[in-house]
Write an enzyme that holds these catalytic residues in place. Structure first.
Site, PDB file in Angstrom:
ATOM      1  N   HIS A 167       0.834  -1.210   0.000  1.00 45.10           N
ATOM      2  CA  HIS A 167       0.000   0.000   0.000  1.00 45.10           C
ATOM      3  C   HIS A 167       0.867   1.259   0.000  1.00 45.10           C
ATOM      4  CE1 HIS A 167      -3.641   2.377   1.274  1.00 45.10           C
ATOM      5  NE2 HIS A 167      -2.689   3.181   1.713  1.00 45.10           N
ATOM      6  N   GLU A 168       1.751   1.327   0.969  1.00 40.39           N
ATOM      7  CA  GLU A 168       2.588   2.524   1.080  1.00 40.39           C
ATOM      8  C   GLU A 168       3.508   2.656  -0.130  1.00 40.39           C
ATOM      9  OE1 GLU A 168       1.711   4.730   3.044  1.00 40.39           O
ATOM     10  OE2 GLU A 168       0.423   3.470   4.284  1.00 40.39           O
TER      11      GLU A 168
ATOM     12  N   HIS B  52       1.730   4.425  -2.842  1.00 41.37           N
ATOM     13  CA  HIS B  52       1.830   5.884  -2.649  1.00 41.37           C
ATOM     14  C   HIS B  52       3.202   6.381  -3.108  1.00 41.37           C
ATOM     15  CE1 HIS B  52      -1.890   6.682  -0.567  1.00 41.37           C
ATOM     16  NE2 HIS B  52      -1.615   5.939   0.474  1.00 41.37           N
TER      17      HIS B  52
ATOM     18  N   HIS C 163       3.410   6.833  -6.700  1.00 39.27           N
ATOM     19  CA  HIS C 163       2.655   8.030  -7.101  1.00 39.27           C
ATOM     20  C   HIS C 163       3.557   9.270  -7.008  1.00 39.27           C
ATOM     21  CE1 HIS C 163      -1.571  10.117  -6.623  1.00 39.27           C
ATOM     22  NE2 HIS C 163      -1.113  10.231  -7.839  1.00 39.27           N
TER      23      HIS C 163
END
Ligand SMILES: [Zn+2]
Length: 688
Positions: free
Chosen positions: A475-476, A479, A482
Site C-alpha cells: 500500500h505505502e 503511494h 505516485h
C-alpha cells in the site's frame, strides 16, 4: 522553551544548499536546535517573496503571480520536509517542543498567504481572464487550483471574517499537534511486560518480537507487548490468556482517553466546534459540506450513499461471523459471550478450522526483505523501474535507501524505506517526501519515504511480516510510486497532491499485485529453508481473502460513518465526545463485539493535522476505483498487461493533479467505475 541563537543562519545546515548524495539533507549535521532559527529565517524569506508578488506594480500575469508563487518558499519547503520526517519517524522531546512552537507559526504563515487580499485580487483577476491568457492545459489547471485554494481558505471574505479564520487556523494547528503528541505519549508510556509463562499460544515469531520490544524498553529478561498495531494485534490473535488479551485491548482502545494530561476529548470538542465555525464563515452548512466540496465525491450525501450500501451488507455478514465465533467458544466449553478482545483470537481459530490455515504457518514465508523485493519487481514489470540499494547517510540506522531508475537507466528518484517500529516513531504507516518532482526550477527528481511500524526482530533473526503487514508495505509503496513517477511541471500538482478520496487509488490498487500467485510463489519464501510457499498453502491463503471481511469492513466503515456524522454537525457546541461516539454507534447498530478501528480519542486521521477530517470515507471511495481498475488488467488476461500499465502510468501514477480525478480515471478506464467490483472483492456481493 526558548531557542538558542548561538548558530548563525549562515552556519545552519538546514539553510545551506543540500549537497548530500541525491540532494539529501545533511542529516548528520542537523540537530533539534537548528530547526527553530531555520524556520524563522525561511518563513521570513517566503514572507518577503509573497509580499513582493502581491505588491508587484506590473499588471497580474500568469508568470508574475502564479508561477512566481510556485517558485517561492523553497527554503521553507526544505525545512518543513526534513522537520516533519523527523517529527513523525524519529522524534524526541526537543523535536516535540519545536513542533508545538512551530505549528501555530506555520498556520499564521499560511494565513498570511491565503488571506492576503492584494494577492487574492491578482489571482481572481487572472481567473476571470483565464480563457484569454493563452495558457497550456497544465497552467490552466494550476491557476484553477490556486483560485479554488484561495477561495476555500477565505481569500474572498471581508476583513473581520478573515481575522476570525486566521485565529481559528492557528488554534486548530496547535490542537492538532497536541492531539498527535498525546497519542504518542500514551503509546510510549505503556507496555505489557510479561514472563515466559504468560506467553501461552504465542508463536515463535511473536515471542521473538516481544523479546526485542522488551529489550528496547530496558527489560531484556522480559517480553513486552506494546500498543504498536503489529505487536498488539498479534497478541490478540494468538494469546490463550483471555485476561491478558482484555488488558492489552483496553489499553489499546483507551489511547487518548486516559483522563489525565494526555486525554484528547476536550481537544476534539474544540476542534469540531472550530471546524464547524470555519465552514459557516466560508458559506457552508457544516464542515463535512465544506470538506467534500473539493473532493471527488463532492457532497457528504454521495459519500454516505456508498458507505450505506457497504454498511448494510457488512453488518449482515458480520452477524454470521459473530455467531460462528460464539459457536466455537461453546464447542470449547466456554461459558461467556464473545467480547471485542476475543474476536481476533477466535477468528484465527476459525480460520484454522475452516481453511486449515494458520497465521503462524504463513508468517515465516513473509520476510520483510523479500516483500520489499516483490514490491520492486512488480514496479519493474508494470513500469520498467529498477531499484538499487545505495549507502547514503540517513536519519536513523534502520532506514534504507534505493536509487530508482527507468529501464533504460534514467534516474527517477530516491526511495527510502523505514520499516521498523520504535518508540520515537508515531504509530501507523505513511508515505512522505523530502523533495517532490517538478520541472519548473529544472528537472527536479523526488525523494520519497515509506514509514512503517513492523516489529523489529532480535539481532540476527529475519524480520517477518504478517500478510496484513505485507499488504501495508505494498500500500505505502503504491503511494511512493505516485510520488516517484510524477511527471508534471508545477510543484502544486506533483505526485500525491490530489483529493484524498483519489489519493488512495494508487496505493490500494498496488495491494492487488501482492495477491498475484506468481508474485507470491516467487517472493513468499520460508525464512529458514528458503523454500517457496507450497502450492496448497498458497491456495489456502488466497481462498481466505474474504474471510473475516465482515469484521474488517464493519471496523473500518463505522469509523467513516462516525467521522461524517461528527463533522456533519451544524451546531456542535457543548459536544461530549464519549457520548457522541456511543450514541452514533448505537444508531448505526454497531455490533457490541466490535470496536471502531480508530476510536475518536486516538483517531489521528481526523485530528492529528486533519488530512482525513470528514474524509475517512476516502479509503472506501478509492476502493471502488481500485477494485474496478484492477479488473482492467484482469480483463486483458494478464495482470501485468503492458498497454494497461502504460495508461495507468500516464493518467494515474504519473499524472499528479493534472486533471480532475474523474477525468483522469475515465482517461485510464474509458468510463467511471461501478461499486460491483468492490462488493465482490470484499465478499459482500451476495449479502444484499
Ligand atoms: Zn494510504
Amino acid at each position: 522553551m526558548t531557542h538558542p541563537q548561538s548558530t548563525s543562519d549562515a552556519q545552519n545546515p538546514l539553510l545551506t544548499a543540500w549537497t548530500g548524495p541525491f540532494g539529501l539533507p545533511p542529516f548528520g549535521a542537523v540537530t533539534a536546535e537548528h530547526f527553530r532559527p531555520a524556520f524563522d529565517a525561511a518563513l521570513a524569506a517566503h514572507r518577503r517573496e509573497i509580499d513582493a508578488i502581491a505588491a508587484d506594480p506590473a499588471a497580474p500575469s500568469f508568470d508574475n503571480t502564479i508561477a512566481a508563487l510556485e517558485r517561492s518558499g523553497r527554503d521553507l519547503d526544505r525545512v518543513v520536509s526534513v522537520f516533519f520526517v523527523l517529527a513523525g519517524a524519529n522524534t524526541s522531546d526537543a523535536i516535540e517542543a519545536v513542533e508545538r512552537d512551530i505549528s501555530p507559526l506555520l498556520a499564521r504563515h499560511s494565513n498570511a498567504l491565503y488571506l492576503n487580499r492584494a494577492l487574492y485580487a491578482r489571482i481572481a483577476d487572472l481567473y476571470e481572464r483565464r480563457d484569454a491568457l493563452g495558457l497550456s492545459s497544465e497552467q490552466a489547471r494550476v491557476l484553477d487550483r490556486y483560485h479554488t485554494r484561495f477561495v476555500r481558505a477565505g481569500g474572498a471574505l471581508d476583513k473581520p471574517a478573515q481575522d476570525r479564520l486566521a485565529a481559528i487556523n492557528e488554534r486548530l494547528a496547535s490542537l492538532g499537534t497536541q492531539f498527535g503528541q498525546n497519542v504518542l505519549a500514551d503509546e510510549k508510556s505503556y507496555a505489557l511486560l510479561l514472563d515466559e509463562s504468560d506467553l501461552d499460544g504465542l508463536p515463535d515469531f511473536a515471542r521473538a518480537a516481544a523479546r526485542a520490544a522488551a529489550a528496547e524498553r530496558g527489560a531484556p529478561d522480559k517480553y513486552a507487548i506494546t500498543l504498536a498495531r503489529s505487536s498488539c494485534e498479534t497478541f490478540l490473535q494468538f494469546s490463550k490468556r483471555r485476561d491478558l488479551r482484555e488488558k492489552i485491548f483496553q489499553a489499546w482502545i483507551k489511547r487518548g482517553e486516559s483522563g489525565g494530561a494526555t486525554d484528547n476529548r476536550t481537544i476534539i470538542a474544540e476542534m469540531i466546534a472550530l471546524r464547524a465555525e470555519r465552514a459557516k464563515l466560508l458559506g457552508f452548512d457544516t464542515f463535512a459540506d465544506y470538506r467534500l466540496d473539493d473532493q471527488m465525491a463532492k457532497t457528504p450525501q454521495t459519500a454516505r450513499k456508498l458507505l450505506d450500501q457497504v454498511w448494510s451488507r457488512a453488518r449482515k455478514k458480520v452477524l454470521v461471523e459473530r455467531d460462528a465465533l460464539q459457536k466455537l467458544i461453546a464447542q470449547e466449553g466456554g461459558n461467556f459471550a464473545l467480547a471485542p478482545h476475543d474476536w481476533r483470537y477466535y477468528a484465527e481459530k476459525r480460520r484454522k478450522a475452516e481453511f486449515d490455515l494458520d497465521e503462524a504457518e504463513i508468517k515465516p514465508y513473509f520476510q520483510l526483505d523479500k516483500i520489499i523485493d516483490a514490491a520492486f519487481d512488480t514496479a519493474g514489470r508494470l513500469f520498467g523501474l529498477t531499484f538499487t540499494p545505495v549507502d547514503v547517510p540517513l536519519y536513523h540506522k534502520d532506514a534504507r535507501a534505493f536509487e530508482v531508475k527507468e529501464a533504460q537507466g534514467d534516474h527517477v528518484g530516491l526511495f527510502i524505506g523505514d520499516y521498523f517500529a520504535r518508540s520515537s516513531k508515531h504509530s501507523g504507516a505513511w508515505m512522505t517526501s523530502l523533495r517532490d518532482q517538478e520541472k519548473l526550477l529544472g528537472d527536479i527528481r523526488p525523494i520519497i519515504l515509506n514509514i512503517c511500524n513492523f516489529s523489529k526482530p532480535a539481532a540476527g533473526a529475519p524480520a517477518l511480516l504478517s500478510f496484513d503487514d505485507a499488504r501495508t508495505l505494498f500500500h505505502e509503496f503504491g503511494h511512493a510510486l505516485h510520488g516517484l513517477l510524477s511527471n508534471v511541471t508545477y510543484p502544486l500538482l506533483a505526485g500525491t497532491a490530489v483529493p484524498s478520496d483519489f489519493v488512495e487509488l494508487p496505493s490500494q490498487l498496488y495491494e492487488h499485485w501482492l495477491e498475484v500467485p506468481e508474485i507470491l510463489q516467487k517472493y513468499a519464501r520460508h525464512a529458514r529453508t528458503g523454500e517457496a510457499m507450497p502450492k496448497l498453502l498458497l491456495d489456502k491463503l488466497l481462498a481466505t481473502r474474504t474471510f473475516n471481511q465482515g469484521f474488517a469492513t464493519v471496523e473500518y466503515t463505522s469509523c467513516a460513518l462516525v467521522d461524517l456524522d461528527l463533522h456533519g454537525l451544524a451546531d456542535p457546541a457543548g459536544l461530549d465526545v464519549t457520548e457522541f461516539e456511543q450514541r452514533d454507534l448505537a444508531a448505526l447498530q454497531m455490533p457490541a463485539e466490535i470496536v471502531m478501528r480508530h476510536r475518536l480519542p486516538h483517531f489521528q486521521h481526523l485530528f492529528s493535522g486533519g488530512g482525513y477530517a470528514a474524509a475517512y470515507y476516502s479509503y472506501m471511495w478509492s476502493e471502488v476505483l481500485d477494485a474496478d481498475a484492477f479488473e482492467a488488467f484482469e480483463e486483458t488476461g494478464d495482470v501485468f498487461d503492458a498497454e494497461t500499465a502504460k495508461r495507468l502510468r500516464e493518467f494515474i501514477y504519473g499524472a499528479g493533479n493534472l486533471r480532475d480525478p474523474a477525468e483522469a480515471y475515465k482517461a485510464f478506464r474509458g468510463r467511471l467505475p461501478a461499486v460491483d467490483a468492490l462488493l465482490k472483492k470484499r465478499g459482500l456481493a451476495d449479502a444484499a
